[in-house]
Design an enzyme around this catalytic site. Sequence first.
Site, PDB file in Angstrom:
ATOM      1  N   GLY A 281       0.740  -1.159  -0.015  1.00 41.99           N
ATOM      2  CA  GLY A 281      -0.012   0.015  -0.034  1.00 41.99           C
ATOM      3  C   GLY A 281       0.551   1.300   0.089  1.00 41.99           C
ATOM      4  N   GLY A 508       0.878  -6.654   5.104  1.00 40.71           N
ATOM      5  CA  GLY A 508       2.096  -7.074   5.061  1.00 40.71           C
ATOM      6  C   GLY A 508       2.726  -6.627   6.266  1.00 40.71           C
ATOM      7  CB  ILE A 668      10.093  -4.508  19.216  1.00 41.91           C
ATOM      8  CG1 ILE A 668      10.814  -3.301  18.801  1.00 41.91           C
ATOM      9  CG2 ILE A 668       9.794  -5.420  17.998  1.00 41.91           C
ATOM     10  CD1 ILE A 668       9.908  -2.377  18.070  1.00 41.91           C
ATOM     11  CB  THR A 673       6.139  -8.961  11.632  1.00 45.49           C
ATOM     12  OG1 THR A 673       6.000  -8.652  12.965  1.00 45.49           O
ATOM     13  CG2 THR A 673       5.833 -10.239  11.423  1.00 45.49           C
ATOM     14  CD  GLN A 677       5.832  -2.917   8.342  1.00 45.98           C
ATOM     15  OE1 GLN A 677       6.055  -2.840   7.241  1.00 45.98           O
ATOM     16  NE2 GLN A 677       5.199  -1.833   8.880  1.00 45.98           N
ATOM     17  N   GLY A 742       5.910   1.383  10.937  1.00 50.98           N
ATOM     18  CA  GLY A 742       5.787   1.027   9.405  1.00 50.98           C
ATOM     19  C   GLY A 742       6.392   2.238   8.778  1.00 50.98           C
ATOM     20  CD  GLU A 743       3.657   6.218   7.641  1.00 48.77           C
ATOM     21  OE1 GLU A 743       3.531   7.154   6.955  1.00 48.77           O
ATOM     22  OE2 GLU A 743       2.804   5.810   8.529  1.00 48.77           O
TER      23      GLU A 743
END
Lengths: 776, 173
Positions: A281, A508, A668, A673, A677, A742-743
Amino acid sequence: MSILEDAKQAVKGAAQAALQSAVQMAPDSWMPGGRPDPLIRERHGYTGRPVSRVDGAVKVRGVAPYAAEFPLDRMTYAALVFSTVAKGRIATLDTAAAEAAPGVVLVMTHRNAPRMQPMPLFMTSEKACGGNDLPIMQDDRIYWNGEPVALVLAETQAQADHAASLIRVAYVAEASVTDFGEAKAHGTEPGQFMGQPLRYDSGDAEAALAAAPHRVDARYTTPRHSHNAIELHAVTVAWQGETLRVHDASQMVAHMAWSLGHVFGLAEDQVHVTSPFVGGGFGGKGLWQHQVLAAAAAKLAGRPVRLMLSREGVYRIVGGRTVTEQRVAIGAQADGGFDALVHTGTVAMSHHNVLPEPFILPTRSAYASKTMKLDVEVAYLDMVANTFMRAPGEAVGTFALESAIDELAVAMDMDPIELRMRNEPDTDPTTGAPFSSREVEKAYRDGAARFGWAQRGTPGSRREGEWLIGTGVATATYPYYRMPGGAARITLTRHGHVTVDIAAHDMGMGTATAQSQVIADRLGVSMEQVTFRYGDSSLPGTVMAGGSQQTAAIGAAVVAAHRALVTELLKLAGNDSPLAGLDGDAVGGRDGGLARLDDPARHESYASILARAQRDTVVVEASAPMPLETMHWSMHSHGAMFCEVRVNAVTGEVRVSRFLGSFDCGRILNPKTAASQFRGGIIMGLGLALMEETQYDERSGRIMNPSLAEYHVPVHMDVPAIEVMWTDVPDPHTPMGARGVGEIGITGVGAAVANAVFNATGKRIRDLPITLDKLL
Amino acid sequence: MPLTVNGATVPLPDDPRVSLLDLLRDTLHLSGTKIGCNQGACGACTVLVDGERIVSCLALAVQYDGRAVTTIEGIADGETLHPLQAAFIEHDGFQCGYCTPGQICSAIGMAAELGRGMPSHVTGDLAATVVLDADELRERMSGNLCRCGAHNGIVAAILDVYGPAKVDQEVAA
């Protein structure tokens, strides 16, 4: 945007500012997160363990269904035709040959498209998520180069593609602005982000800059970027009576249902959007014209429609990150302390979207400075609407800010890490709020030791044959967000099986895996007994997969629903239970039941409680509180990004040979995962640093490289082994002690690479991407 | 000899424009083979034809009369995952999962190329036996794009299964 919209935004902004100061003064205990989540103390459960993805097997077998992979009876396949002028009118539109082509079911243009409202523009109301608010095939007007002007439906994709190629369109072009320089010459407007001005002044920064004994003052530029998720934007739609069924690739299913309902005059529950798997995305998988066109065509044809954009189609109608021109100026005392910090500049935007790439966001909270001046000005182009792309603002803002810090360190002959640490703020530099948790120094200290920062040489001092070697560092930063609208439903069975329903997303990121771990711990059951259902607009909550906020939004919603569950269970348990008389706050999930938190011997299993109450299931639903914690505290994640590059002295080729990200993102939840990221963000950052650019013709506004062959993203050969580490210090004021991951990975990378290139070559590149021509 | 897909005989399409990719996805509903660009630039549609990797978007289905196509759906042995599929899960060699079928099929084809002694752009000594180190692997897998940034996990998974210690017996098997 209209004057009315501006006024509404200003009122909203003023109200928000007033609320913010009230919330800041309120006691901690009134805030969400004022009482630490008990799960922060949990150290023996699933949380924090590197559990493999719960959806791993279906993905590696190729049986996970994505949006274009729902076979329906009587399916038709769509192809689009795009305008080739930036502004004007359609003069002639010849569809006869297409209509006569074999297999064609429908040709839709502005002549026969149903009447529809424009998409409600993203962020203009709670569930609005349109990428632009333009009329969609409602008349002969053209608003950008690449706008869809015709849609063909056929029995097969090959027939649709061929028929689309037979459509002939002629245009009457009108004067348009597609050149950034010309747009700036027409005048700029102050940018607003989420209803608040981006402009910020503290003291007279220009005067302080002029008076400072040490200063840097430079201009940095970044180009357009495209998300380029490998899954093409796709949708499969079918009308079932007055209900619209949408299989979408979406980061925002509840927003989608409401917004599509608005377009077609339907209630949001008449639109059912599901999105179980999304092939990437990064901010791009929202509502764009293709979903609307597919639904409109399905209505006209009376048949289901599958519309998958071509790769070119994605570039034509889905916006990406826009171009920025930034000035960063810093004035410092001899000890490195900042007297002035100036971060200003201009971005390009269309008239029909809401995101002036807010590159000053990282500067608001990164450094203490006696004076500060921040500003984002907007110049308007007649181009495809730009939009959110991974760390909008921070990804490119940190390139300028953290390059400038490095330039100042060089000018002052100081270690750039030392310079940063000298300017660590005690409270938020722009709001004055206390930090919820800030471990920047630890991230730097640990990262520097691991990377071997101390071995760094002076610029141009390391060489192996043709290769110049250098290292660089930069700060990564991204805020903790939690958007309103989180809600969740928990269904607990007598056998101890837990189902959590929430209209959230897993593209994801590992959402379903990490949340299943947390839910298992919160309820005291095994992960095998947890089902996490998501990606369906009929589930509770309005939870966007954006702003790195899902972990917190889901966490807070589940906390609220769990509190309701505990209350219900205590009521059902009654006076015969070992839990009798206990308050909800005193108990938690443990060993397949409830137990007193400070005396686990007082325990009763779910099976026992439900059996005695003669219940097979208990179902509760609750909403998360408003996210006031983000106003009460300054909540940000940080990272220290270390990079080693090798630059070929002959060809200018840059190879990244080592990269380490040392992060401070709270606790975390799943190291496996989360590491993916972090690495994923860093790799997209390497693309931003070295190769990515959406090129457009400034004469026509047409994107010139709408292809993965010509828009370069990092490939295997470009990606070294990337080391990631983290402080794992829980944030006491967030659900689970976690902040989103995520970013932040993409932030700081551009500067870390540019700073390493300077250390290798002595050349300062202030214009992304750092292609070899700039180093020759 | 007809076209077979994962061992099953499949009729060729009447329309010669239909790509092998569209035949797999739209007609056979084998949607594990993905579409990311439809122009051979991303590798998401990689399948194996008689053991060799190809991008199925650039292949016309009618050209494959008599050939044996293996897609991601044909890689596992029933309920038992192929070792590479299991390694992708273990090493987190994906996030969204969309490029994954192509990465896995491509890696299997790559291992076979290695077994045949095919050199790559980064192979130093063309006369020597090629050893699958990380750089050889990265070079040979660079036609398979991943946008989530799972590259490290993908490399680890492939090395786990086809790395120097294992490549001989795996490819020979």
